[in-house]
Motif scaffolding. Structure first.
Motif, PDB file in Angstrom:
ATOM      1  N   ARG A 251     -29.603   5.400  -9.227  1.00  0.00           N
ATOM      2  CA  ARG A 251     -29.583   6.681 -10.015  1.00  0.00           C
ATOM      3  C   ARG A 251     -31.032   7.217 -10.127  1.00  0.00           C
ATOM      4  O   ARG A 251     -31.404   8.084  -9.968  1.00  0.00           O
ATOM      5  CB  ARG A 251     -28.971   6.705 -11.283  1.00  0.00           C
ATOM      6  CG  ARG A 251     -28.792   8.086 -11.850  1.00  0.00           C
ATOM      7  CD  ARG A 251     -28.263   7.727 -13.310  1.00  0.00           C
ATOM      8  NE  ARG A 251     -26.588   7.455 -12.947  1.00  0.00           N
ATOM      9  CZ  ARG A 251     -25.670   8.544 -12.369  1.00  0.00           C
ATOM     10  NH1 ARG A 251     -25.899   9.537 -12.005  1.00  0.00           N
ATOM     11  NH2 ARG A 251     -24.243   8.062 -12.201  1.00  0.00           N
TER      12      ARG A 251
ATOM     13  N   VAL B 141     -24.013   8.022  -6.455  1.00  0.00           N
ATOM     14  CA  VAL B 141     -24.085   6.752  -6.937  1.00  0.00           C
ATOM     15  C   VAL B 141     -22.730   6.122  -7.069  1.00  0.00           C
ATOM     16  O   VAL B 141     -22.668   4.830  -6.899  1.00  0.00           O
ATOM     17  CB  VAL B 141     -24.716   6.940  -8.435  1.00  0.00           C
ATOM     18  CG1 VAL B 141     -24.648   5.693  -9.217  1.00  0.00           C
ATOM     19  CG2 VAL B 141     -26.190   7.317  -8.404  1.00  0.00           C
TER      20      VAL B 141
ATOM     21  N   ARG C 202     -26.450   0.314  -9.699  1.00  0.00           N
ATOM     22  CA  ARG C 202     -26.237   1.589  -9.987  1.00  0.00           C
ATOM     23  C   ARG C 202     -27.467   2.437 -10.830  1.00  0.00           C
ATOM     24  O   ARG C 202     -27.648   3.499 -10.362  1.00  0.00           O
ATOM     25  CB  ARG C 202     -24.994   1.863 -10.497  1.00  0.00           C
ATOM     26  CG  ARG C 202     -23.879   1.616  -9.563  1.00  0.00           C
ATOM     27  CD  ARG C 202     -22.514   2.272 -10.108  1.00  0.00           C
ATOM     28  NE  ARG C 202     -21.484   2.222  -8.911  1.00  0.00           N
ATOM     29  CZ  ARG C 202     -20.191   2.615  -9.459  1.00  0.00           C
ATOM     30  NH1 ARG C 202     -19.853   2.364 -10.421  1.00  0.00           N
ATOM     31  NH2 ARG C 202     -19.353   2.398  -8.079  1.00  0.00           N
TER      32      ARG C 202
ATOM     33  N   ASP D  80     -24.158  12.058  -8.949  1.00  0.00           N
ATOM     34  CA  ASP D  80     -23.051  11.345  -9.574  1.00  0.00           C
ATOM     35  C   ASP D  80     -22.029  10.526  -8.504  1.00  0.00           C
ATOM     36  O   ASP D  80     -21.916   9.515  -8.412  1.00  0.00           O
ATOM     37  CB  ASP D  80     -22.194  11.990 -10.720  1.00  0.00           C
ATOM     38  CG  ASP D  80     -22.900  12.298 -12.061  1.00  0.00           C
ATOM     39  OD1 ASP D  80     -23.932  11.379 -12.215  1.00  0.00           O
ATOM     40  OD2 ASP D  80     -22.748  13.202 -12.525  1.00  0.00           O
TER      41      ASP D  80
ATOM     42  N   ARG E 187     -32.519  10.266  -8.150  1.00  0.00           N
ATOM     43  CA  ARG E 187     -32.447  11.653  -8.867  1.00  0.00           C
ATOM     44  C   ARG E 187     -33.506  12.580  -8.393  1.00  0.00           C
ATOM     45  O   ARG E 187     -33.269  13.862  -8.139  1.00  0.00           O
ATOM     46  CB  ARG E 187     -32.774  11.287 -10.165  1.00  0.00           C
ATOM     47  CG  ARG E 187     -32.684  12.484 -11.407  1.00  0.00           C
ATOM     48  CD  ARG E 187     -32.802  12.019 -12.781  1.00  0.00           C
ATOM     49  NE  ARG E 187     -31.601  11.768 -13.340  1.00  0.00           N
ATOM     50  CZ  ARG E 187     -31.331  10.523 -13.850  1.00  0.00           C
ATOM     51  NH1 ARG E 187     -32.374   9.835 -13.792  1.00  0.00           N
ATOM     52  NH2 ARG E 187     -30.073  10.188 -14.240  1.00  0.00           N
TER      53      ARG E 187
END
Length: 112
Positions: free
Chosen positions: A51, A27, A47, A24, A55
């Motif tokens: 992400r 990003v 974004r 989080d 991830r």
């Protein structure tokens, strides 16, 4: 809302989040419509795509990055010589970051 942190501070926040494996926070250092090139066959745009791409990478506890040196051009361009380390193997990377309003608008990676 405009963020008044410097380009170098933004890039450092991105690096810190990467090394903390904090998806989080990582990003959040990028603009909504940011573009990243050089890490995938096609540009990563936005974004949500950033992400999704990062991830699984940030879930890898053996992944880290160190900036060996960096240069600030003007107020918004940062060029960094990095060592991206995965499972003890380092890959030298030259990264350019275009930072606007406290977030990275564009990043480009060139791996040695």
């Amino acid at each position: 809302m405009t963020d008044h942190r410097s380009a170098l501070d933004t890039v450092q926040a991105q690096l810190d989040a990467f090394n903390a494996h904090d998806l989080d926070a990582f990003v959040a250092t990028y603009a909504e419509d940011a573009v990243i090139t050089g890490v995938a066959p096609e540009p990563i745009v936005g974004r949500d795509a950033i992400r999704a791409f990062y991830r699984p990478r940030l879930a890898n506890p053996e992944l880290s990055c160190v900036i060996d040196t960096h240069v600030l051009f003007g107020a918004r361009w940062v060029v960094a010589q990095e060592q991206v380390v995965n499972a003890g193997v380092a890959t030298e990377t030259i990264a350019t970051f275009d930072v606007q309003d406290g977030v990275i608008a564009r990043a480009s990676m060139l791996k040695a």
